[in-house]
Design a protein around this motif. Structure first.
Motif, PDB file in Angstrom:
ATOM      1  N   PRO A   1       4.490  17.418   8.505  1.00  6.29           N
ATOM      2  CA  PRO A   1       5.563  16.671   9.168  1.00  6.29           C
ATOM      3  C   PRO A   1       5.219  16.395  10.632  1.00  6.29           C
ATOM      4  N   ARG A   2       5.918  15.416  11.210  1.00  2.92           N
ATOM      5  CA  ARG A   2       5.720  15.052  12.613  1.00  2.92           C
ATOM      6  C   ARG A   2       7.084  15.045  13.317  1.00  2.92           C
ATOM      7  N   PRO A   3       7.610  16.225  13.602  1.00  5.52           N
ATOM      8  CA  PRO A   3       8.977  16.323  14.142  1.00  5.52           C
ATOM      9  C   PRO A   3       9.183  15.588  15.459  1.00  5.52           C
ATOM     10  N   TYR A   4       8.120  15.427  16.251  1.00  8.91           N
ATOM     11  CA  TYR A   4       8.282  14.748  17.541  1.00  8.91           C
ATOM     12  C   TYR A   4       8.332  13.229  17.399  1.00  8.91           C
ATOM     13  N   GLN A   5       8.192  12.748  16.158  1.00  8.95           N
ATOM     14  CA  GLN A   5       8.395  11.328  15.905  1.00  8.95           C
ATOM     15  C   GLN A   5       9.845  11.025  15.542  1.00  8.95           C
ATOM     16  N   ALA A   6      10.646  12.057  15.411  1.00 11.60           N
ATOM     17  CA  ALA A   6      12.054  11.858  15.057  1.00 11.60           C
ATOM     18  C   ALA A   6      12.809  11.248  16.231  1.00 11.60           C
ATOM     19  N   GLU A   7      13.765  10.426  15.911  1.00 10.68           N
ATOM     20  CA  GLU A   7      14.637   9.881  16.945  1.00 10.68           C
ATOM     21  C   GLU A   7      15.455  11.023  17.551  1.00 10.68           C
ATOM     22  N   SER A   8      15.640  11.002  18.867  1.00 12.57           N
ATOM     23  CA  SER A   8      16.481  11.983  19.562  1.00 12.57           C
ATOM     24  C   SER A   8      16.065  13.424  19.282  1.00 12.57           C
ATOM     25  N   TRP A   9      14.754  13.663  19.187  1.00 18.14           N
ATOM     26  CA  TRP A   9      14.299  15.029  18.906  1.00 18.14           C
ATOM     27  C   TRP A   9      14.570  15.960  20.086  1.00 18.14           C
ATOM     28  N   ARG A  10      14.606  15.426  21.296  1.00 16.80           N
ATOM     29  CA  ARG A  10      14.845  16.286  22.469  1.00 16.80           C
ATOM     30  C   ARG A  10      16.254  16.881  22.443  1.00 16.80           C
ATOM     31  N   SER A  11      17.211  16.113  21.980  1.00 12.51           N
ATOM     32  CA  SER A  11      18.597  16.591  21.908  1.00 12.51           C
ATOM     33  C   SER A  11      18.920  17.222  20.560  1.00 12.51           C
ATOM     34  N   GLN A  12      17.979  17.148  19.623  1.00 11.95           N
ATOM     35  CA  GLN A  12      18.148  17.691  18.270  1.00 11.95           C
ATOM     36  C   GLN A  12      19.371  17.097  17.570  1.00 11.95           C
ATOM     37  N   THR A  13      19.503  15.787  17.678  1.00 11.05           N
ATOM     38  CA  THR A  13      20.641  15.100  17.062  1.00 11.05           C
ATOM     39  C   THR A  13      20.207  13.992  16.098  1.00 11.05           C
ATOM     40  N   SER A  14      18.983  14.072  15.601  1.00  9.16           N
ATOM     41  CA  SER A  14      18.448  13.013  14.735  1.00  9.16           C
ATOM     42  C   SER A  14      19.285  12.792  13.478  1.00  9.16           C
ATOM     43  N   MET A  15      19.686  13.866  12.830  1.00 11.44           N
ATOM     44  CA  MET A  15      20.445  13.733  11.594  1.00 11.44           C
ATOM     45  C   MET A  15      21.861  13.229  11.850  1.00 11.44           C
ATOM     46  N   ARG A  16      22.424  13.620  12.967  1.00 13.73           N
ATOM     47  CA  ARG A  16      23.754  13.124  13.324  1.00 13.73           C
ATOM     48  C   ARG A  16      23.697  11.614  13.545  1.00 13.73           C
ATOM     49  N   ASN A  17      22.646  11.159  14.213  1.00 10.81           N
ATOM     50  CA  ASN A  17      22.481   9.732  14.441  1.00 10.81           C
ATOM     51  C   ASN A  17      22.299   8.980  13.120  1.00 10.81           C
ATOM     52  N   LEU A  18      21.455   9.529  12.249  1.00  9.06           N
ATOM     53  CA  LEU A  18      21.174   8.868  10.978  1.00  9.06           C
ATOM     54  C   LEU A  18      22.425   8.780  10.111  1.00  9.06           C
ATOM     55  N   LYS A  19      23.239   9.823  10.143  1.00 12.94           N
ATOM     56  CA  LYS A  19      24.496   9.778   9.385  1.00 12.94           C
ATOM     57  C   LYS A  19      25.392   8.663   9.914  1.00 12.94           C
ATOM     58  N   ALA A  20      25.419   8.497  11.241  1.00  9.00           N
ATOM     59  CA  ALA A  20      26.204   7.409  11.837  1.00  9.00           C
ATOM     60  C   ALA A  20      25.684   6.055  11.373  1.00  9.00           C
ATOM     61  N   ASN A  21      24.350   5.925  11.224  1.00  8.92           N
ATOM     62  CA  ASN A  21      23.760   4.699  10.663  1.00  8.92           C
ATOM     63  C   ASN A  21      24.314   4.420   9.269  1.00  8.92           C
ATOM     64  N   VAL A  22      24.297   5.459   8.426  1.00 12.29           N
ATOM     65  CA  VAL A  22      24.732   5.301   7.036  1.00 12.29           C
ATOM     66  C   VAL A  22      26.212   4.936   6.974  1.00 12.29           C
ATOM     67  N   GLN A  23      27.019   5.593   7.796  1.00  9.86           N
ATOM     68  CA  GLN A  23      28.451   5.283   7.818  1.00  9.86           C
ATOM     69  C   GLN A  23      28.688   3.849   8.292  1.00  9.86           C
ATOM     70  N   ALA A  24      27.868   3.400   9.249  1.00  6.96           N
ATOM     71  CA  ALA A  24      27.981   2.024   9.734  1.00  6.96           C
ATOM     72  C   ALA A  24      27.595   1.029   8.647  1.00  6.96           C
ATOM     73  N   MET A  25      26.559   1.358   7.875  1.00  5.73           N
ATOM     74  CA  MET A  25      26.151   0.486   6.780  1.00  5.73           C
ATOM     75  C   MET A  25      27.224   0.420   5.694  1.00  5.73           C
ATOM     76  N   GLN A  26      27.850   1.548   5.431  1.00  5.26           N
ATOM     77  CA  GLN A  26      28.939   1.564   4.459  1.00  5.26           C
ATOM     78  C   GLN A  26      30.085   0.655   4.930  1.00  5.26           C
ATOM     79  N   SER A  27      30.422   0.742   6.220  1.00  2.00           N
ATOM     80  CA  SER A  27      31.481  -0.104   6.775  1.00  2.00           C
ATOM     81  C   SER A  27      31.092  -1.580   6.724  1.00  2.00           C
ATOM     82  N   LEU A  28      29.823  -1.863   6.979  1.00  2.00           N
ATOM     83  CA  LEU A  28      29.343  -3.242   6.923  1.00  2.00           C
ATOM     84  C   LEU A  28      29.387  -3.767   5.493  1.00  2.00           C
ATOM     85  N   TYR A  29      29.031  -2.934   4.536  1.00  2.00           N
ATOM     86  CA  TYR A  29      29.054  -3.316   3.129  1.00  2.00           C
ATOM     87  C   TYR A  29      30.482  -3.618   2.665  1.00  2.00           C
TER      88      TYR A  29
END
Length: 336
Positions: free
Chosen positions: A221-249
């Motif tokens: 794995p390459r953890p430092y390629q994750a978005e927002s790895w410094r704040s350790q919020t990558s999964m929170r951000n990705l979930k917001a993406n998915v929820q936004a896509m659901q709303s768009l759909y």
């Protein structure tokens, strides 16, 4: 008699097409309003971040740092709604990189920020606008708030932080201007619908890229390629993406889900809606992707999320588009 029947048939067909076009025009207006609301929320979050950073620089305490970090996280959550869509206002799309410089495979943000702080310049938003986009957006602010908060105890660090927060507010205000007009209004309803599906598939592709970059190859794995790895919020951000896509759909009951049901594609609509629901309901509890990459179970969770997103993307391209007569062209991430 035969001519009459043909004429009635044509009238019926035209009535059906008119109704379909009216539905698609309503979709266009709804999607535009969703974007207007999203950029408004982002801009308000940017203003709040600017305010908390100003307070932090006046009285640097742990509580003030925590408040600025919380404001930054709200900003990121609001940005996730728009991130990766690559459709709509061209003026808005031109602001993407200065709002968030990602992916950053070579840590350009870190290197540019260090160079910025090493200079004796009295930084402000106007001067920052002439610098690399890597130091103008959310990633640069994350670097200061999470990786190097000690810099905020120094006048130079506070000047840079204030300039970045002001620059984010300026970007938000530019987004509001960019989305005042509906970019799909002048299009034919079918072309606007194609743009709508394109925005959703682009955002799906971007979200999948946010998974594949840090996941790397199995066992590497390459953890430092994750978005927002410094704040350790990558999964929170990705979930917001998915929820936004659901709303768009769904688009407030006027989106693809409703159009599919109107076409009699009930089973297909149910499958896609159900996939979104189960994906969000089963989301990992941790906010950090780095934590998941450390264990086999965590890695499996990421594979499961990727597979769900891939399924939704496949359904949109291979089932939804033909069902609604949509031609979807190449997207923003093709060729990467």
């Amino acid at each position: 008699m035969k001519k009459t029947m043909i004429a009635l048939g044509l009238m019926s067909l035209m009535t059906g097409l008119t109704g379909c076009n009216e539905n698609q025009e309503a979709v266009s207006a709804t999607i535009h309003q969703q974007h207007v609301k999203a950029v408004g929320a982002f801009t308000e979050a940017a203003r709040e971040l600017e305010s908390t950073v100003e307070t932090l620089c006046q009285a640097n305490t742990d509580d003030h740092l925590a408040a600025s970090r919380a404001a930054w996280q709200v900003l990121m959550q609001d940005w996730m709604v728009l991130q990766g869509r690559e459709k709509g206002s061209e003026a808005a799309l031109a602001l993407t990189w200065q709002i968030q410089f990602w992916p950053d495979k070579k840590d350009i943000t870190g290197r540019k920020m260090a160079q910025l702080l090493a200079q004796s310049t009295h930084w402000n938003a106007a001067l920052l606008a002439d610098q690399s986009v890597a130091v103008q957006g959310a990633g640069a602010m994350e670097w200061l708030l999470y990786a190097h908060p000690e810099q905020l105890k120094q006048p130079q660090g506070c000047e840079v932080a204030t300039a970045i927060s002001q620059r984010l507010t300026q970007s938000g205000e530019a987004l509001i201007e960019a989305w005042k007009a509906n970019p799909w209004q002048a299009m034919t309803p079918q072309l606007a619908l194609s743009e709508y599906v394109g925005a959703l598939t682009n955002q799906l592709d971007f979200a999948m890229k946010k998974l594949t970059l840090p996941m790397g190859k199995p066992g590497h794995p390459r953890p430092y390629q994750a978005e927002s790895w410094r704040s350790q919020t990558s999964m929170r951000n990705l979930k917001a993406n998915v929820q936004a896509m659901q709303s768009l759909y769904l688009a407030e009951g006027k989106g693809l889900d409703a159009l599919l049901r109107a076409q009699g594609e009930i089973a297909l609509a149910d499958r896609i809606a159900g996939e979104f629901d189960s994906l969000i309901a089963g989301w990992p509890q941790t906010a950090s992707m780095g934590a998941l990459l450390k264990t086999r179970d965590g890695y499996r969770d990421l594979i499961r999320i990727y597979n769900s997103l891939e399924y939704i993307r496949f359904a949109l391209h291979d089932e939804v588009s033909p069902a609604l007569g949509i031609v979807v062209g190449f997207n923003a991430t093709d060729g990467d």
